[in-house]
Design an enzyme around this catalytic site. Sequence first.
Site, mmCIF file in Angstrom:
data_model
loop_
_atom_site.group_PDB
_atom_site.id
_atom_site.type_symbol
_atom_site.label_atom_id
_atom_site.label_comp_id
_atom_site.label_asym_id
_atom_site.label_seq_id
_atom_site.Cartn_x
_atom_site.Cartn_y
_atom_site.Cartn_z
ATOM 1 N N HIS A 162 55.462 35.093 46.407
ATOM 2 C CA HIS A 162 54.521 35.344 47.509
ATOM 3 C C HIS A 162 54.134 34.055 48.228
ATOM 4 C CE1 HIS A 162 53.497 39.647 46.670
ATOM 5 N NE2 HIS A 162 54.168 39.308 45.590
ATOM 6 N N ASP A 371 50.804 28.456 54.068
ATOM 7 C CA ASP A 371 50.494 29.751 53.458
ATOM 8 C C ASP A 371 51.781 30.567 53.410
ATOM 9 O OD1 ASP A 371 49.007 31.915 52.480
ATOM 10 O OD2 ASP A 371 47.388 31.601 53.924
HETATM 11 P P1 ADP Z 1 45.831 34.662 49.373
HETATM 12 O O1 ADP Z 1 46.969 35.499 48.883
HETATM 13 O O2 ADP Z 1 46.109 33.209 49.353
HETATM 14 O O3 ADP Z 1 44.547 34.993 48.704
HETATM 15 P P2 ADP Z 1 45.881 36.272 51.850
HETATM 16 O O4 ADP Z 1 45.230 36.026 53.168
HETATM 17 O O5 ADP Z 1 47.313 36.602 51.925
HETATM 18 O O6 ADP Z 1 45.591 34.996 50.930
HETATM 19 O O7 ADP Z 1 45.175 37.479 51.126
HETATM 20 C C1 ADP Z 1 43.808 37.486 50.904
HETATM 21 C C2 ADP Z 1 43.386 38.913 50.565
HETATM 22 O O8 ADP Z 1 42.109 38.845 49.939
HETATM 23 C C3 ADP Z 1 43.262 39.793 51.782
HETATM 24 O O9 ADP Z 1 43.691 41.098 51.498
HETATM 25 C C4 ADP Z 1 41.770 39.763 52.066
HETATM 26 O O10 ADP Z 1 41.267 40.929 52.683
HETATM 27 C C5 ADP Z 1 41.188 39.612 50.687
HETATM 28 N N1 ADP Z 1 39.914 38.869 50.773
HETATM 29 C C6 ADP Z 1 39.697 37.688 51.365
HETATM 30 N N2 ADP Z 1 38.406 37.337 51.324
HETATM 31 C C7 ADP Z 1 37.788 38.331 50.696
HETATM 32 C C8 ADP Z 1 36.424 38.582 50.342
HETATM 33 N N3 ADP Z 1 35.442 37.719 50.616
HETATM 34 N N4 ADP Z 1 36.171 39.722 49.705
HETATM 35 C C9 ADP Z 1 37.147 40.590 49.397
HETATM 36 N N5 ADP Z 1 38.427 40.412 49.706
HETATM 37 C C10 ADP Z 1 38.756 39.304 50.344
HETATM 38 O O1 F6P Z 2 49.183 34.767 47.022
HETATM 39 C C1 F6P Z 2 49.041 33.800 46.069
HETATM 40 C C2 F6P Z 2 48.092 34.171 44.971
HETATM 41 O O2 F6P Z 2 48.198 33.344 43.861
HETATM 42 C C3 F6P Z 2 48.306 35.578 44.513
HETATM 43 O O3 F6P Z 2 49.235 35.670 43.469
HETATM 44 C C4 F6P Z 2 46.926 35.984 44.153
HETATM 45 O O4 F6P Z 2 46.734 37.322 44.464
HETATM 46 C C5 F6P Z 2 46.032 35.189 45.083
HETATM 47 O O5 F6P Z 2 46.750 34.060 45.408
HETATM 48 C C6 F6P Z 2 44.668 34.940 44.478
HETATM 49 O O6 F6P Z 2 44.697 33.956 43.483
HETATM 50 P P1 F6P Z 2 44.113 34.118 42.014
HETATM 51 O O7 F6P Z 2 44.864 35.215 41.370
HETATM 52 O O8 F6P Z 2 44.344 32.786 41.397
HETATM 53 O O9 F6P Z 2 42.670 34.450 42.162
#
Ligand code: ADP
Ligand code: F6P
Length: 471
Positions: A162, A371
């Site tokens: 991912h 990202d």
């Molecule tokens: P990462 O995988 O690095 O966390 P992404 O932007 O791909 O970043 O995904 C983040 C996910 O977490 C999204 O589905 C988003 O809606 C969710 N998310 C982000 N901030 C919050 C929050 N404060 N509360 C709940 N869900 C959140």
């Molecule tokens: O997208 C990268 C990632 O490590 C995912 O595997 C995971 O859902 C997200 O970031 C949140 O990170 P963590 O599982 O460390 O809270």
Amino acid sequence: MRQSSLVVVANRLPLDDSTAPDGACEWRRSPGGLASALHAILQQTPATWVGWAGGTGEAPSLPDIGTLRIRPVGLSADELHGYYEGFANSTLWPLYHDAVEQPVFDRGWWETYRDVNRRFAEAAAEVVEPGGAVWVQDYHLQLVPQLIRELRPDVLIGFFLHVPFPPPELFMQLPRRVELLRGMLGADLVGFQRPQAAHNVAQLAVKLLGAPVTANDQITVDGRTVRTGAFPVSIDVTEMQALAARPDVRDRARQLRTDLGRPRRVLLSVDRLDYTKGIEHRLTAYSELLRDGRVKVRDTVMIQVAVPSRERVENYRVLRDRIEGEVGRINGEYGRVGETAIHYLNQPFDRADLAALYQTADVMVVTPLRDGMNLVAKEYVAARADDAGALVLSEFAGAAAELADAFLVNPHDVDGLKETLLHAMEADQRDLERRMAAMRAHLTSHDILAWARAYLTALDRTGRIAAWLRR
Ligand code: ADP
Ligand code: F6P
């Protein structure tokens, strides 16, 4: 032991334990892209999800979610440290994100990472039916494909990363580079967010393993062909559209605007609190716009949602302190009584609250330094059925390859970022509508289900596994 024909293996289960206000333990959906993405499609599928439930000690026993079976894997406190906080999130995570923070190479963490990967592989090997398929997710579990192959040579094995896969010269820094590469190439199909990642892996296979590769990045290892390819992950567009259309969510969005003092413009960012997300660069740009009088707190408000993440890792604690200091400084310097420059929310939100926030935002600012994809950018587009709103998006997010109608920006260039923010804030309505409509059209045909189908059809060319997914 109940077995399933499709087994998903991911570090986290789609559930996280948290403490309710009355002190009771409750389970809620994990934040973060991977759990959001897979949770959407698997709850109505006869599959098993193998993963960690958060916390330390014995694995809790958890009920099925719909038809999805849950197989928790426990981690001890030492394992949490060496595997999750250490090798996964202090070595691989920074290295795979262009080394925006210095990766730590601690020799003690490797063995724990390997042992925990073995435990996940054993759990998966136990619950997969003869001739079934195991789909392994992400950098935490990069050794699992090869380990499963040793235990269950009868099953199909998929691996999907991912996060970005780095350029070969960065990967070459890893002390355990050969094992990590071999581990991943234990799969039949290795999927990435972007085609460049597959080229990087093919180059490394030649260099480190002397493996023959084809022009389309198929790699021959130990007499087997490993296929690679790009499968950009997406979101449950239907779910976000339905949430955004709910009358109570629309009311909440209107109420939010009122609570903010009815500003002319609302800027919003939603991130896990992570140094890859470019939060500091963004705050610098915004604070300079305020300083230069090009943005006024009287008519513009910024909301920064930063959900706590990996809080026991030193870099994340330090980052949180720096961000909170900076938000305090900006509010102290530019805020007025009743007029806050930046609303900073360090807390998780439920999906309906996120949908309301997205609808309130005139400008969504998504500016990671690197990202794999960034699902928040896609969620914003899906929530804007009104075709209003502007998306400012980093060129270094995987999503930029698909959302070319966003206001694309290099977040390292603070001056460029300032100009792009102003451009997005001042864009005319027709331009915004055209951009948003084009992005929404793309997402409608490239949703999470399309992603999973594309990957699983490539993994199992008979289409048997993809056919189980809902709709
Ligand atoms: P990462 O995988 O690095 O966390 P992404 O932007 O791909 O970043 O995904 C983040 C996910 O977490 C999204 O589905 C988003 O809606 C969710 N998310 C982000 N901030 C919050 C929050 N404060 N509360 C709940 N869900 C959140
Ligand atoms: O997208 C990268 C990632 O490590 C995912 O595997 C995971 O859902 C997200 O970031 C949140 O990170 P963590 O599982 O460390 O809270």
